[in-house]
Design an enzyme around this catalytic site. Structure first.
Site, PDB file in Angstrom:
ATOM      1  N   THR A   1       0.663  -0.791   0.362  1.00 18.09           N
ATOM      2  CA  THR A   1       0.162  -0.281   0.010  1.00 18.09           C
ATOM      3  C   THR A   1       0.737   0.921   0.125  1.00 18.09           C
ATOM      4  O   THR A   1       2.331   1.369   0.184  1.00 18.09           O
ATOM      5  CB  THR A   1      -0.701  -0.310   1.482  1.00 18.09           C
ATOM      6  OG1 THR A   1       0.333  -0.065   2.348  1.00 18.09           O
ATOM      7  CG2 THR A   1      -1.642  -1.374   1.214  1.00 18.09           C
TER       8      THR A   1
ATOM      9  N   ASP B   1      -2.604  -8.980  -0.261  1.00 16.25           N
ATOM     10  CA  ASP B   1      -3.300  -8.474   0.147  1.00 16.25           C
ATOM     11  C   ASP B   1      -3.703 -10.017   0.868  1.00 16.25           C
ATOM     12  O   ASP B   1      -4.128 -10.919   0.558  1.00 16.25           O
ATOM     13  CB  ASP B   1      -4.818  -8.318  -0.474  1.00 16.25           C
ATOM     14  CG  ASP B   1      -5.796  -7.392   0.205  1.00 16.25           C
ATOM     15  OD1 ASP B   1      -5.659  -7.696   1.524  1.00 16.25           O
ATOM     16  OD2 ASP B   1      -6.099  -6.461  -0.644  1.00 16.25           O
TER      17      ASP B   1
ATOM     18  N   GLU C   1      -3.590  -1.457   7.923  1.00 17.55           N
ATOM     19  CA  GLU C   1      -3.504   0.170   8.537  1.00 17.55           C
ATOM     20  C   GLU C   1      -3.490   0.880   9.511  1.00 17.55           C
ATOM     21  O   GLU C   1      -4.388  -0.159  10.301  1.00 17.55           O
ATOM     22  CB  GLU C   1      -4.928   0.670   7.479  1.00 17.55           C
ATOM     23  CG  GLU C   1      -5.470   0.071   6.017  1.00 17.55           C
ATOM     24  CD  GLU C   1      -4.345   1.063   5.092  1.00 17.55           C
ATOM     25  OE1 GLU C   1      -4.041   2.003   5.374  1.00 17.55           O
ATOM     26  OE2 GLU C   1      -4.615   0.416   3.978  1.00 17.55           O
TER      27      GLU C   1
ATOM     28  N   THR D   1      -1.465  -3.154  19.561  1.00 19.20           N
ATOM     29  CA  THR D   1      -1.157  -1.862  19.925  1.00 19.20           C
ATOM     30  C   THR D   1      -1.610  -1.204  21.463  1.00 19.20           C
ATOM     31  O   THR D   1      -3.289  -1.847  21.628  1.00 19.20           O
ATOM     32  CB  THR D   1      -1.582  -0.508  18.729  1.00 19.20           C
ATOM     33  OG1 THR D   1      -1.660   0.607  19.378  1.00 19.20           O
ATOM     34  CG2 THR D   1      -3.618  -0.869  18.531  1.00 19.20           C
ATOM     35  N   ASP D   2      -1.256  -0.374  22.078  1.00 22.62           N
ATOM     36  CA  ASP D   2      -1.669  -0.063  23.569  1.00 22.62           C
ATOM     37  C   ASP D   2      -3.187   0.495  22.888  1.00 22.62           C
ATOM     38  O   ASP D   2      -3.420   0.830  24.668  1.00 22.62           O
ATOM     39  CB  ASP D   2      -0.540   0.364  24.102  1.00 22.62           C
ATOM     40  CG  ASP D   2      -0.025   2.150  24.510  1.00 22.62           C
ATOM     41  OD1 ASP D   2      -0.417   2.772  22.313  1.00 22.62           O
ATOM     42  OD2 ASP D   2       0.673   2.980  24.472  1.00 22.62           O
ATOM     43  N   GLU D   3      -3.125   1.431  21.679  1.00 23.68           N
ATOM     44  CA  GLU D   3      -4.807   2.236  21.756  1.00 23.68           C
ATOM     45  C   GLU D   3      -5.342   1.433  21.694  1.00 23.68           C
ATOM     46  O   GLU D   3      -6.527   2.240  22.578  1.00 23.68           O
ATOM     47  CB  GLU D   3      -4.692   2.772  20.600  1.00 23.68           C
ATOM     48  CG  GLU D   3      -2.404   3.535  19.947  1.00 23.68           C
ATOM     49  CD  GLU D   3      -2.939   4.149  19.318  1.00 23.68           C
ATOM     50  OE1 GLU D   3      -3.907   4.633  18.198  1.00 23.68           O
ATOM     51  OE2 GLU D   3      -1.650   4.821  18.613  1.00 23.68           O
TER      52      GLU D   3
ATOM     53  N   TYR E   1      -9.124   2.867  14.078  1.00 28.57           N
ATOM     54  CA  TYR E   1      -7.935   2.681  13.819  1.00 28.57           C
ATOM     55  C   TYR E   1      -7.927   1.745  15.256  1.00 28.57           C
ATOM     56  O   TYR E   1      -8.049  -0.013  14.982  1.00 28.57           O
ATOM     57  CB  TYR E   1      -6.825   3.055  13.817  1.00 28.57           C
ATOM     58  CG  TYR E   1      -4.858   2.559  13.975  1.00 28.57           C
ATOM     59  CD1 TYR E   1      -5.149   1.776  13.596  1.00 28.57           C
ATOM     60  CD2 TYR E   1      -4.728   2.895  15.404  1.00 28.57           C
ATOM     61  CE1 TYR E   1      -4.062   0.678  13.752  1.00 28.57           C
ATOM     62  CE2 TYR E   1      -3.398   2.385  15.616  1.00 28.57           C
ATOM     63  CZ  TYR E   1      -3.272   1.033  14.580  1.00 28.57           C
ATOM     64  OH  TYR E   1      -2.126   0.663  14.818  1.00 28.57           O
TER      65      TYR E   1
ATOM     66  N   LYS F   1      -7.667  -2.205  16.060  1.00 28.58           N
ATOM     67  CA  LYS F   1      -7.448  -3.131  15.788  1.00 28.58           C
ATOM     68  C   LYS F   1      -7.491  -4.101  17.185  1.00 28.58           C
ATOM     69  O   LYS F   1      -7.392  -5.319  17.864  1.00 28.58           O
ATOM     70  CB  LYS F   1      -6.206  -2.811  16.602  1.00 28.58           C
ATOM     71  CG  LYS F   1      -5.076  -1.749  15.134  1.00 28.58           C
ATOM     72  CD  LYS F   1      -4.971  -3.003  14.397  1.00 28.58           C
ATOM     73  CE  LYS F   1      -3.295  -3.605  15.261  1.00 28.58           C
ATOM     74  NZ  LYS F   1      -2.626  -4.351  14.200  1.00 28.58           N
TER      75      LYS F   1
ATOM     76  N   LEU G   1       1.437  20.819  14.921  1.00 28.04           N
ATOM     77  CA  LEU G   1       1.131  20.594  16.440  1.00 28.04           C
ATOM     78  C   LEU G   1      -0.552  20.551  17.144  1.00 28.04           C
ATOM     79  O   LEU G   1      -0.408  21.558  17.067  1.00 28.04           O
ATOM     80  CB  LEU G   1       1.904  21.346  17.521  1.00 28.04           C
ATOM     81  CG  LEU G   1       2.198  20.716  19.155  1.00 28.04           C
ATOM     82  CD1 LEU G   1       2.708  19.296  18.915  1.00 28.04           C
ATOM     83  CD2 LEU G   1       2.466  22.277  19.956  1.00 28.04           C
TER      84      LEU G   1
HETATM   85  N1  LIG Z   1       3.468   2.354  14.548  1.00 29.81           N
HETATM   86  C1  LIG Z   1       3.952   2.242  15.690  1.00 29.81           C
HETATM   87  O1  LIG Z   1       3.863   3.007  16.464  1.00 29.81           O
HETATM   88  C2  LIG Z   1       2.972   0.748  16.168  1.00 29.81           C
HETATM   89  C3  LIG Z   1       3.074   0.451  17.717  1.00 29.81           C
HETATM   90  C4  LIG Z   1       1.818  -0.547  18.596  1.00 29.81           C
HETATM   91  C5  LIG Z   1       1.906  -1.363  17.711  1.00 29.81           C
HETATM   92  N2  LIG Z   1       2.047  -0.850  16.210  1.00 29.81           N
HETATM   93  C6  LIG Z   1       1.444  -2.282  14.589  1.00 29.81           C
HETATM   94  O2  LIG Z   1       2.217  -2.425  14.218  1.00 29.81           O
HETATM   95  C7  LIG Z   1       1.561  -3.667  12.557  1.00 29.81           C
HETATM   96  C8  LIG Z   1       2.753  -2.688  12.015  1.00 29.81           C
HETATM   97  O3  LIG Z   1       2.761  -0.385  11.891  1.00 29.81           O
HETATM   98  P1  LIG Z   1       3.853  -0.182  11.170  1.00 29.81           P
HETATM   99  O4  LIG Z   1       4.004   1.133  11.877  1.00 29.81           O
HETATM  100  O5  LIG Z   1       4.845  -0.843  10.779  1.00 29.81           O
HETATM  101  O6  LIG Z   1       2.726   0.167   9.809  1.00 29.81           O
HETATM  102  P2  LIG Z   1       3.037   0.483   8.832  1.00 29.81           P
HETATM  103  O7  LIG Z   1       1.554   1.128   7.778  1.00 29.81           O
HETATM  104  O8  LIG Z   1       4.582   1.082   8.580  1.00 29.81           O
HETATM  105  O9  LIG Z   1       3.386  -1.117   7.879  1.00 29.81           O
HETATM  106  C9  LIG Z   1       2.039  -1.162   7.053  1.00 29.81           C
HETATM  107  C10 LIG Z   1       2.735  -2.546   5.834  1.00 29.81           C
HETATM  108  O10 LIG Z   1       1.547  -3.366   5.700  1.00 29.81           O
HETATM  109  C11 LIG Z   1       1.457  -3.160   4.126  1.00 29.81           C
HETATM  110  N3  LIG Z   1       0.011  -3.834   4.319  1.00 29.81           N
HETATM  111  C12 LIG Z   1      -1.081  -2.574   4.823  1.00 29.81           C
HETATM  112  N4  LIG Z   1      -2.772  -4.020   3.833  1.00 29.81           N
HETATM  113  C13 LIG Z   1      -2.532  -4.835   3.708  1.00 29.81           C
HETATM  114  C14 LIG Z   1      -2.928  -5.880   3.252  1.00 29.81           C
HETATM  115  N5  LIG Z   1      -4.305  -5.619   3.546  1.00 29.81           N
HETATM  116  N6  LIG Z   1      -2.793  -7.002   2.765  1.00 29.81           N
HETATM  117  C15 LIG Z   1      -1.160  -6.700   2.778  1.00 29.81           C
HETATM  118  N7  LIG Z   1      -0.307  -6.181   3.484  1.00 29.81           N
HETATM  119  C16 LIG Z   1      -0.812  -4.664   3.714  1.00 29.81           C
HETATM  120  C17 LIG Z   1       1.824  -2.057   3.708  1.00 29.81           C
HETATM  121  O11 LIG Z   1       1.928  -2.434   2.727  1.00 29.81           O
HETATM  122  C18 LIG Z   1       2.789  -1.286   4.828  1.00 29.81           C
HETATM  123  O12 LIG Z   1       4.182  -1.736   4.070  1.00 29.81           O
HETATM  124  C19 LIG Z   1       0.231  -2.824  13.406  1.00 29.81           C
HETATM  125  O13 LIG Z   1      -0.332  -3.756  12.612  1.00 29.81           O
HETATM  126  C20 LIG Z   1      -0.035  -2.163  13.596  1.00 29.81           C
HETATM  127  O14 LIG Z   1      -0.792  -1.464  14.505  1.00 29.81           O
HETATM  128  C21 LIG Z   1       2.395   0.234  15.231  1.00 29.81           C
END
Ligand SMILES: NC(=O)c1ccc[n+]([C@@H]2O[C@H](COP(=O)([O-])OP(=O)(O)OC[C@H]3O[C@@H](n4cnc5c(N)ncnc54)[C@H](O)[C@@H]3O)[C@@H](O)[C@H]2O)c1
Length: 326
Positions: free
Chosen positions: A38, A59, A82, A123-125, A147, A151, A203
């Site tokens: 994506t 996907d 997402e 996520t903690d959210e 979001y 989750k 901000l």
């Molecule tokens: N970023 C943070 O601070 C954070 C904190 C806690 C948990 N998380 C969780 O960690 C995970 C990764 O987060 P991130 O920040 O690396 O996200 P990101 O948005 O950087 O990456 C998401 C990846 O998923 C892929 N993707 C999206 N929809 C898809 C689909 N339908 N099929 C296959 N691939 C798909 C995208 O192409 C992308 O490479 C998520 O599940 C998020 O909820 C993130």
């Protein structure tokens, strides 16, 4: 051993794939990455050509493809999602589709083939917002954004596959991550790249919202401990970073980039903006030996330096977002 890692062309998943592909990784697993690419995913995040890495563009909602890949895998670590709260406020459909239906599609395949552990990265959210103290894993889920609601839904579905079917599902819930390779729409890379380009930084409100910042490699270490040492059906909070208000974080980023407060533009607060997140991560510490290793000052300085030195990585991604909005 073959580990299927979903979403590893994104920020955290790509760091996790690197950990599994490192020369000293225990068991030297093969890593199959499934990613749709994506707007948030880029092949530049992956070590393409590594002898133990296979990349498949696709996907997680594609049941046929998922079935084939899960059948070939011994374990699953599921990052694909997402992930940007602001985007979920302007349109939630992709969040429900990928985060909820995509997770269920993967779980169904894991169930058919008996694949596990299945680590669901959350996520903690999902816990909502907390004024003081920290959430333990059994705290009720009270997500506030589309979001975090998507989750939380996927967490509950994942855990239901353990309780109903006995599938080896393990859930992680982590605080805010920072580090290299984070898409430049999230606050730290957005602010750093704006400042490097001489632009202002937006901000939200008065910047009072508090977040716990954890280095992405500490998060990945925690996920791998859950994969290798965690217990089926359990949730593990991963935190222990540094709590900062967004205003304090902005001050540190301005300082790191040699800029003043006149570069800050105060914008209307995010709708439903959670005030504070804080996880109690003592379970991961006591049961798995998890401990964050990166100190925030050094980690942030390294992150700013990485963005300064890697314009070729982030400039095309920022252009992509600008073109998408035009
Ligand atoms: N970023 C943070 O601070 C954070 C904190 C806690 C948990 N998380 C969780 O960690 C995970 C990764 O987060 P991130 O920040 O690396 O996200 P990101 O948005 O950087 O990456 C998401 C990846 O998923 C892929 N993707 C999206 N929809 C898809 C689909 N339908 N099929 C296959 N691939 C798909 C995208 O192409 C992308 O490479 C998520 O599940 C998020 O909820 C993130």
């Amino acid at each position: 051993m073959n580990v299927l890692v979903t979403g590893a062309a994104g920020f955290i998943g790509s760091r996790y794939a690197r950990l599994l592909l490192a020369p000293d990784a225990p068991d030297a697993p093969r890593v199959t990455v499934l990613d749709k690419l994506t707007y948030a995913g880029t092949l530049d995040n992956l070590e393409l050509g590594h002898p133990r890495l296979e990349f498949v563009q696709g996907d997680i909602c594609d049941a046929e493809l998922v079935d084939k890949l899960v059948a070939d895998a011994d374990q699953v670590v599921h990052f694909a999602a997402e992930s940007h709260v602001d985007r979920s406020i302007t349109g939630a459909a992709d969040f429900v589709r990928t985060n909820v239906l995509g997770t269920q599609t993967l779980l169904d395949a894991a169930l058919r083939h008996g694949t596990g552990p299945f680590v669901h990265v959350s996520t903690d959210e999902v816990y909502g917002s907390i004024e003081s103290g920290s959430w333990p894993e059994d705290h009720p889920l009270q997500p506030n954004s589309p979001y975090s609601a998507s989750k939380a839904s996927s967490d509950l579905i994942a855990l239901s596959y353990h309780r109903t079917h006995g599938l080896d599902v393990r859930v992680t819930r982590c605080s805010n991550n920072y580090g290299p390779h984070q898409f430049p729409e999230k606050v730290i890379p957005l602010f750093v790249t704006n400042l490097l380009d001489g632009h202002k930084v937006p901000l939200y409100g008065e910047g009072r919202n508090v977040r716990d910042w954890l280095h992405v490699d500490d998060h990945c270490q925690g996920i791998d401990l859950v994969r290798t040492k965690g217990r089926p059906g359990e949730v593990y909070n991963i935190g222990g970073g540094t709590e900062l208000t967004n205003r304090e974080l902005t001050g540190l980023l301005l300082q790191a980039c040699g800029a003043d407060w006149d570069r800050v533009e105060y914008v209307e607060d995010r709708k439903g903006h959670d005030l504070r997140y804080s996880v109690d991560w003592s379970k991961a510490r006591d049961e798995l030996g998890y401990r964050p290793r990166h100190d925030f000052t050094g980690g942030l300085a390294d992150t700013v330096a990485w963005y300064r030195d890697n314009r070729a990585w982030w400039e095309p991604l920022k252009r992509r977002v600008t073109e998408e909005r035009a």
